[in-house]
Design a protein around this motif. Structure first.
Motif, PDB file in Angstrom:
ATOM      1  N   VAL A  58       0.872  -1.286  -0.138  1.00 19.36           N
ATOM      2  CA  VAL A  58      -0.183  -0.128   0.114  1.00 19.36           C
ATOM      3  C   VAL A  58       0.780   1.117   0.048  1.00 19.36           C
ATOM      4  O   VAL A  58       1.751   1.486   0.967  1.00 19.36           O
ATOM      5  CB  VAL A  58      -0.798   0.210   1.244  1.00 19.36           C
ATOM      6  N   PRO A  59       0.727   2.030  -0.836  1.00 13.14           N
ATOM      7  CA  PRO A  59       1.533   3.352  -0.937  1.00 13.14           C
ATOM      8  C   PRO A  59       1.424   4.146   0.231  1.00 13.14           C
ATOM      9  O   PRO A  59       0.272   4.736   0.654  1.00 13.14           O
ATOM     10  CB  PRO A  59       1.048   4.229  -2.352  1.00 13.14           C
ATOM     11  N   GLN A  60       2.554   4.355   1.019  1.00 19.09           N
ATOM     12  CA  GLN A  60       2.507   4.973   2.237  1.00 19.09           C
ATOM     13  C   GLN A  60       2.280   6.621   1.943  1.00 19.09           C
ATOM     14  O   GLN A  60       1.797   7.503   2.805  1.00 19.09           O
ATOM     15  CB  GLN A  60       3.801   4.662   3.029  1.00 19.09           C
ATOM     16  N   ASP A  61       2.620   6.976   0.942  1.00 19.27           N
ATOM     17  CA  ASP A  61       2.446   8.566   0.802  1.00 19.27           C
ATOM     18  C   ASP A  61       0.993   8.946   0.651  1.00 19.27           C
ATOM     19  O   ASP A  61       0.381   9.870   1.049  1.00 19.27           O
ATOM     20  CB  ASP A  61       3.161   9.044  -0.507  1.00 19.27           C
ATOM     21  N   THR A  62       0.036   8.034   0.080  1.00 14.68           N
ATOM     22  CA  THR A  62      -1.320   8.185  -0.021  1.00 14.68           C
ATOM     23  C   THR A  62      -1.865   7.945   1.363  1.00 14.68           C
ATOM     24  O   THR A  62      -2.769   8.582   1.698  1.00 14.68           O
ATOM     25  CB  THR A  62      -1.969   7.070  -0.961  1.00 14.68           C
ATOM     26  N   LEU A  63      -1.348   7.110   2.203  1.00 10.92           N
ATOM     27  CA  LEU A  63      -2.021   7.035   3.332  1.00 10.92           C
ATOM     28  C   LEU A  63      -1.655   8.375   4.447  1.00 10.92           C
ATOM     29  O   LEU A  63      -2.395   8.606   4.984  1.00 10.92           O
ATOM     30  CB  LEU A  63      -1.305   5.810   4.201  1.00 10.92           C
ATOM     31  N   GLU A  64      -0.356   8.826   4.077  1.00 13.48           N
ATOM     32  CA  GLU A  64      -0.202   9.979   4.708  1.00 13.48           C
ATOM     33  C   GLU A  64      -0.732  11.184   4.528  1.00 13.48           C
ATOM     34  O   GLU A  64      -1.285  11.926   5.311  1.00 13.48           O
ATOM     35  CB  GLU A  64       1.387  10.098   4.715  1.00 13.48           C
ATOM     36  N   SER A  65      -1.158  11.101   3.146  1.00 16.88           N
ATOM     37  CA  SER A  65      -2.004  12.335   2.867  1.00 16.88           C
ATOM     38  C   SER A  65      -3.359  12.132   3.331  1.00 16.88           C
ATOM     39  O   SER A  65      -3.918  13.216   3.700  1.00 16.88           O
ATOM     40  CB  SER A  65      -2.060  12.228   1.069  1.00 16.88           C
ATOM     41  N   ALA A  66      -3.827  11.053   3.217  1.00 14.18           N
ATOM     42  CA  ALA A  66      -5.376  10.881   3.975  1.00 14.18           C
ATOM     43  C   ALA A  66      -5.203  11.255   5.633  1.00 14.18           C
ATOM     44  O   ALA A  66      -6.227  11.792   5.888  1.00 14.18           O
ATOM     45  CB  ALA A  66      -5.678   9.526   3.684  1.00 14.18           C
ATOM     46  N   GLN A  67      -4.100  10.975   5.928  1.00 10.72           N
ATOM     47  CA  GLN A  67      -4.072  11.443   7.599  1.00 10.72           C
ATOM     48  C   GLN A  67      -3.788  12.902   7.724  1.00 10.72           C
ATOM     49  O   GLN A  67      -4.608  13.458   8.583  1.00 10.72           O
ATOM     50  CB  GLN A  67      -2.608  10.795   8.146  1.00 10.72           C
ATOM     51  N   ILE A  68      -3.229  13.375   6.894  1.00  9.03           N
ATOM     52  CA  ILE A  68      -3.099  14.931   7.006  1.00  9.03           C
ATOM     53  C   ILE A  68      -4.622  15.717   6.677  1.00  9.03           C
ATOM     54  O   ILE A  68      -4.606  16.509   7.217  1.00  9.03           O
ATOM     55  CB  ILE A  68      -2.063  15.465   5.948  1.00  9.03           C
ATOM     56  N   ASP A  69      -5.154  14.902   5.770  1.00 10.13           N
ATOM     57  CA  ASP A  69      -6.635  15.625   5.497  1.00 10.13           C
ATOM     58  C   ASP A  69      -7.754  15.334   6.625  1.00 10.13           C
ATOM     59  O   ASP A  69      -8.559  15.579   6.236  1.00 10.13           O
ATOM     60  CB  ASP A  69      -7.123  15.086   4.069  1.00 10.13           C
ATOM     61  N   GLY A  70      -7.090  14.449   7.484  1.00  2.46           N
ATOM     62  CA  GLY A  70      -8.000  14.190   8.685  1.00  2.46           C
ATOM     63  C   GLY A  70      -8.829  12.989   8.514  1.00  2.46           C
ATOM     64  O   GLY A  70      -9.973  12.599   9.222  1.00  2.46           O
TER      65      GLY A  70
ATOM     66  N   THR B 241     -10.118   9.295   9.149  1.00  5.65           N
ATOM     67  CA  THR B 241     -10.110   8.296  10.112  1.00  5.65           C
ATOM     68  C   THR B 241      -9.433   6.920   9.773  1.00  5.65           C
ATOM     69  O   THR B 241      -9.296   6.838   8.649  1.00  5.65           O
ATOM     70  CB  THR B 241     -11.555   8.319  10.734  1.00  5.65           C
ATOM     71  N   ARG B 242      -9.259   6.147  10.848  1.00  3.39           N
ATOM     72  CA  ARG B 242      -8.687   4.835  10.437  1.00  3.39           C
ATOM     73  C   ARG B 242      -9.597   4.225   9.397  1.00  3.39           C
ATOM     74  O   ARG B 242      -9.226   3.325   8.376  1.00  3.39           O
ATOM     75  CB  ARG B 242      -8.371   4.044  11.646  1.00  3.39           C
ATOM     76  N   TRP B 243     -11.020   4.087   9.829  1.00  2.00           N
ATOM     77  CA  TRP B 243     -11.799   3.290   8.873  1.00  2.00           C
ATOM     78  C   TRP B 243     -11.789   4.022   7.447  1.00  2.00           C
ATOM     79  O   TRP B 243     -12.113   3.404   6.544  1.00  2.00           O
ATOM     80  CB  TRP B 243     -13.498   3.434   9.509  1.00  2.00           C
TER      81      TRP B 243
END
Length: 341
Positions: free
Chosen positions: A232-244, A246-248
């Motif tokens: 899973v691309p970590q940069d995409t996950l980090e971008s989603a986390q920055i945008d707020g 949730t884990r779900w």
């Protein structure tokens, strides 16, 4: 790739598929159209001092000559497919005309061996497959979030159900649900009924078989999904986390779309595997409550009867059933491939 190069590249695979897949299937189809020759009977008359008696005996020589001349047997066409042991068109038609309600019709049809086996096979397949995929995915997410020091230990124990031989695993669970087993005694204690037995109830036996199927096959889905989580691309996950997110939301909109091809792969493998369920029925000694198409084939080939034609017919119907089950997934995969192309 040039046509000639592709031909020589693909030729070994094509020959292997022809010898080990196409030829056996063709042989089974041919065998399903023939039935063994009946023994040639002759009437003999034995005369003695107290008179003559007539008896019917088997002409061994004529029978052997007939079977040698036509080793496949007598051509029956689709007769075996339509008999009571398989599609049973005559019995189904009679049940439709004589039944007073839809429930009575399905009850009568459910007493036929092929439809009884088909009912359990389809129920087992469509219940076990999605549940083991969901459970494998949840386990993969949980293990992936663990500390690296204990992750390997947890992965090892998560794979144990898949390592155990299916027949041995089903036998183990069979004795655990016995009235003297750990699970059996616990269920009796919870239900407050010392006479409660999972083995005596058809619905409870079906549930036990499905629980075993999920327990045994979920590690395969877990391994595939856990390997997919590492890509899973970590940069995409980090971008989603920055945008707020949730884990779900990260799981739903990032992880799941990334693992969709793996979900399709696991679904294909498990649909084929669950549709030919056999070992749990033998291990649980559950043939009185549940039978499958594979169990019918085994039953036809065991014993002294060796009903090769009946077993071949059930095998052909099983192949057709697997093809029907896989066709929606294959069509969707092909459409996705064409869309990307």
């Amino acid at each position: 790739m040039k046509h000639r190069t592709f031909f020589w590249f693909f030729l070994p695979t094509a020959l292997a598929m022809l010898i080990f897949i196409a030829a056996p299937i063709g042989s089974v189809v041919i065998q399903s159209l023939f039935v063994p020759h009946e023994a040639v009977l002759v009437e003999t008359e034995n005369c003695g001092p107290f008179g003559c008696t007539k008896s019917v005996v088997i002409d061994q020589e004529a029978t052997a000559e007939l079977r040698e001349a036509e080793p496949l047997g007598r051509f029956a066409g689709l007769g075996i497919y339509l008999d009571r042991g398989h599609l049973a068109f005559a019995e189904v038609s009679e049940a439709w005309t004589t039944s007073q309600s839809i429930g009575e019709f399905f009850s009568d049809v459910g007493d036929l061996p092929f439809y009884r086996a088909m009912a359990f096979t389809l129920t087992y397949t469509f219940v076990v497959t999605p549940l083991l995929i969901a459970l494998g995915f949840v386990i993969a997410l949980a293990v992936n979030s663990l500390n690296r020091r204990i992750r390997g230990f947890v992965i090892f124990f998560s794979l144990l159900p898949m390592i155990v031989t299916p027949l041995i695993g089903s036998l183990t669970l069979y004795w655990m649900i016995d009235s003297r087993g750990v699970i059996g005694e616990f269920i009796q204690y919870v239900a407050g009924s010392p006479d409660l037995s999972l083995k005596a109830s058809t619905p409870l036996m079906w549930i036990a078989l499905m629980v075993y199927g999920i327990w045994h096959s979920a590690p395969f889905a877990f391994v595939v999904f856990y390997a997919g989580l590492q890509t899973v691309p970590q940069d995409t996950l980090e971008s989603a986390q920055i945008d707020g997110a949730t884990r779900w939301q990260q799981t739903r909109y990032v992880v799941l779309p990334h693992l969709t091809p793996l979900v399709t792969f696991v679904a294909l493998i498990q649909l084929m595997d669950n549709f030919r369920v056999f070992e749990p029925i033998i291990g649980f000694n559950a043939s009185a409550h549940a039978t499958s198409l594979s169990w019918i084939i085994f039953n036809d080939l065991s014993g002294e009867t060796n009903q090769l034609s009946a077993a071949a017919t059930t095998s052909v119907l099983t192949i057709i059933g697997v093809a029907i089950l896989l066709s929606p997934v294959l069509v969707r995969t092909w459409r996705d491939f064409k869309g990307k192309a």
